[in-house]
Design an enzyme around this catalytic site. Sequence first.
Site, PDB file in Angstrom:
ATOM      1  N   LYS A   1       0.813  -1.209   0.000  1.00 47.09           N
ATOM      2  CA  LYS A   1       0.000   0.000   0.000  1.00 47.09           C
ATOM      3  C   LYS A   1       0.855   1.270   0.000  1.00 47.09           C
ATOM      4  CE  LYS A   1      -4.056  -1.822  -0.332  1.00 47.09           C
ATOM      5  NZ  LYS A   1      -4.746  -1.679  -1.608  1.00 47.09           N
TER       6      LYS A   1
ATOM      7  N   THR B   1      -5.488  -6.995  10.256  1.00 43.90           N
ATOM      8  CA  THR B   1      -4.660  -6.751   9.067  1.00 43.90           C
ATOM      9  C   THR B   1      -5.260  -5.662   8.180  1.00 43.90           C
ATOM     10  OG1 THR B   1      -4.112  -9.104   9.128  1.00 43.90           O
ATOM     11  CG2 THR B   1      -3.524  -7.894   7.132  1.00 43.90           C
TER      12      THR B   1
ATOM     13  N   SER C   1      -2.150 -12.649   7.444  1.00 41.32           N
ATOM     14  CA  SER C   1      -1.325 -12.746   8.650  1.00 41.32           C
ATOM     15  C   SER C   1      -1.048 -14.170   9.110  1.00 41.32           C
ATOM     16  CB  SER C   1      -1.962 -11.936   9.781  1.00 41.32           C
ATOM     17  OG  SER C   1      -3.286 -12.349   9.999  1.00 41.32           O
TER      18      SER C   1
ATOM     19  N   CYS D   1     -28.810 -27.063  32.578  1.00 41.72           N
ATOM     20  CA  CYS D   1     -27.457 -27.588  32.353  1.00 41.72           C
ATOM     21  C   CYS D   1     -27.478 -29.099  32.145  1.00 41.72           C
ATOM     22  CB  CYS D   1     -26.549 -27.260  33.533  1.00 41.72           C
ATOM     23  SG  CYS D   1     -26.417 -25.491  33.836  1.00 41.72           S
TER      24      CYS D   1
HETATM   25  N1  3NM Z   1      -8.806  -7.789   2.097  1.00 39.58           N
HETATM   26  P1  3NM Z   1      -5.842 -11.673   7.362  1.00 39.58           P
HETATM   27  S1  3NM Z   1      -9.599  -8.507   4.381  1.00 39.58           S
HETATM   28  C1  3NM Z   1      -6.350  -7.811   2.232  1.00 39.58           C
HETATM   29  O1  3NM Z   1     -12.195  -8.037   3.004  1.00 39.58           O
HETATM   30  C2  3NM Z   1      -7.677  -8.028   2.808  1.00 39.58           C
HETATM   31  O2  3NM Z   1     -11.369  -7.469   1.112  1.00 39.58           O
HETATM   32  C3  3NM Z   1      -9.899  -8.000   2.796  1.00 39.58           C
HETATM   33  O3  3NM Z   1      -5.918 -10.459   6.366  1.00 39.58           O
HETATM   34  C4  3NM Z   1     -11.264  -7.810   2.277  1.00 39.58           C
HETATM   35  O4  3NM Z   1      -5.745 -12.911   6.548  1.00 39.58           O
HETATM   36  C5  3NM Z   1      -7.936  -8.449   4.098  1.00 39.58           C
HETATM   37  O5  3NM Z   1      -4.585 -11.396   8.134  1.00 39.58           O
HETATM   38  C6  3NM Z   1      -6.945  -8.796   5.132  1.00 39.58           C
HETATM   39  O6  3NM Z   1      -7.043 -11.602   8.233  1.00 39.58           O
HETATM   40  C7  3NM Z   1      -6.957 -10.247   5.487  1.00 39.58           C
HETATM   41 MG    MG Z   2      -7.489  -2.199  -3.505  1.00 39.80          MG
END
Ligand code: 3NM
Ligand code: MG
Length: 521
Positions: free
Chosen positions: A48, A143, A204, A445
């Site tokens: 980015k 992320t 991640s 329970c």
């Molecule tokens: N795009 P992780 S979520 C790059 O929703 C990306 O379009 C997304 O990261 C979307 O696997 C995302 O660490 C990050 O959760 C995903």
């Molecule tokens: Mg994009």
Amino acid sequence: MTHPIKIDYTLYLVTDSTLAILGPDRDLYTVVEQALRGGVTVVQLREKTGDTAELVAKARKLHGITKRYGVPLLINDRVDVALAVGCEGVHVGQDDMDLATVRKLLGPDKIIGVTASTVDEALRACERGADYLGIGTVYATPTKTNTKEIIGAAGVREILTKIAEAGHNTQTVCIGGVNELNVQRIFHQCHSPKKALDGVAIVSAIMAAPDPEAVSKKLHGLITSEPAFAADLGGNQSVADARSVVDLVPSVIKHVHETTPLSHNMTNLVVQNIAANVALAVGASPIMAGYGEEAADLGKLGGALVINMGSVDPSGLENYQKALRAYNQQGRPVVYDPVGAGATAIRRAAVGTILSSGYLDVIKGNEGEIKTVFNTQEQEEQQRGVDSSTTLDATQKAQLVRALAAREKNVVVLTGKTDFVSDGTRTFAIDNGHAYLGMVTGTGCTLGTTISAAIASRKAGGGVDRLVAVIAAILHFEIAAEIAAVPLLIGLKFRYSSNELNQLGALPLIPTTPSICDIQE
Ligand code: 3NM
Ligand code: MG
């Protein structure tokens, strides 16, 4: 437009070279190559920040690596970079360059993927010739915090269903919060009878892993094998009316006695002893073991696990998670009793943690608890659910259990004067039981314990479907309560006037036959 070569999207790695994910002393190329060795099938370079020249150099170097593994390299957003290095394609979000222009620039042979978080976005991308969709965000993820919508497994399933109904065979992956603990459950719960996911996209869980090769290998294995918990879950849909269910009940109860299944209870302080005695009374073999590490061995004994979070604390929660994983790995059933789910912030968070830690075969709770579970979906997920302040009528309760069971692909029981049970397709109301059940500790329970015995025995012996086993357990338990109330009533009559008895809730007697009806959608 369909790409001439079918791409293997099973395990799609999206890179992230920020400090938070990659860490200070690792480099992108090494981590990606380790992941490729572990079995990653597609790589997307997602940067980015950085100047264009730097990005082109990075992409070129990475392409050299991915080519050695015969794996396509896609570039996030930057069509110019993809053109400059001649890699296999791009991935664009809804706010990036439009698909028609990307296609014009890249030509017919390159792969173009599009992010979709709604049915409309997905349909539009398919119509305009996307090669695949990245569907998300499944679960909230640190992320990417600016994601538009958290859609959960049910949202992914809806998109898959709608694009299949529109006749598109566009390939799909889902993205957001996928890791080795939830990947099998996500696949299972996202699965639409009309269309399956082709893979998952992950940042991640691979990029930040200490051993990217090992985790990739593990993920690939988990994705391409049938989860143990999903074997034999399907019910016999022809058993859909109350009469046919009731006909099967005696055999379920008898089977529990014959097989003496283990009922492993991780339960609260109040009911340890009561639950153990109820397990014995219904013919099961109880063990009250709260230590999660033990579950790996206990799960091999052919029983079922009850997670009752009536006395939740941080170490308890960790133990529940460990046990849940162990039972999921063994393919043994788990009953979740979210006691007091809505009562405190800690308990609401615990519901999210448990939902995101594994697959739950049965969720059993009262109205408030089931509403909380419905509203929670998953750890940190946005809430989009029923209003928990209002009291539901019978129709709404039936809808709630059906919707939650359909979302979780399991069986949901909502207890009350009338109980509602559903597997997402078939829904029943049960009117057995006695007002005294509400005056004794642990009755809810120990219904969980009774259910665990019935589904454990069902699995041990095969045959009867899971929903029928759960209903058999409820009828067994509640009719037993009706019978037990009779001598109590007689005893009380010596001590109380009938007026006082009415105030105690001692109802006039009492059906001792199943009172169950099926509910049409
Ligand atoms: N795009 P992780 S979520 C790059 O929703 C990306 O379009 C997304 O990261 C979307 O696997 C995302 O660490 C990050 O959760 C995903
Ligand atoms: Mg994009």
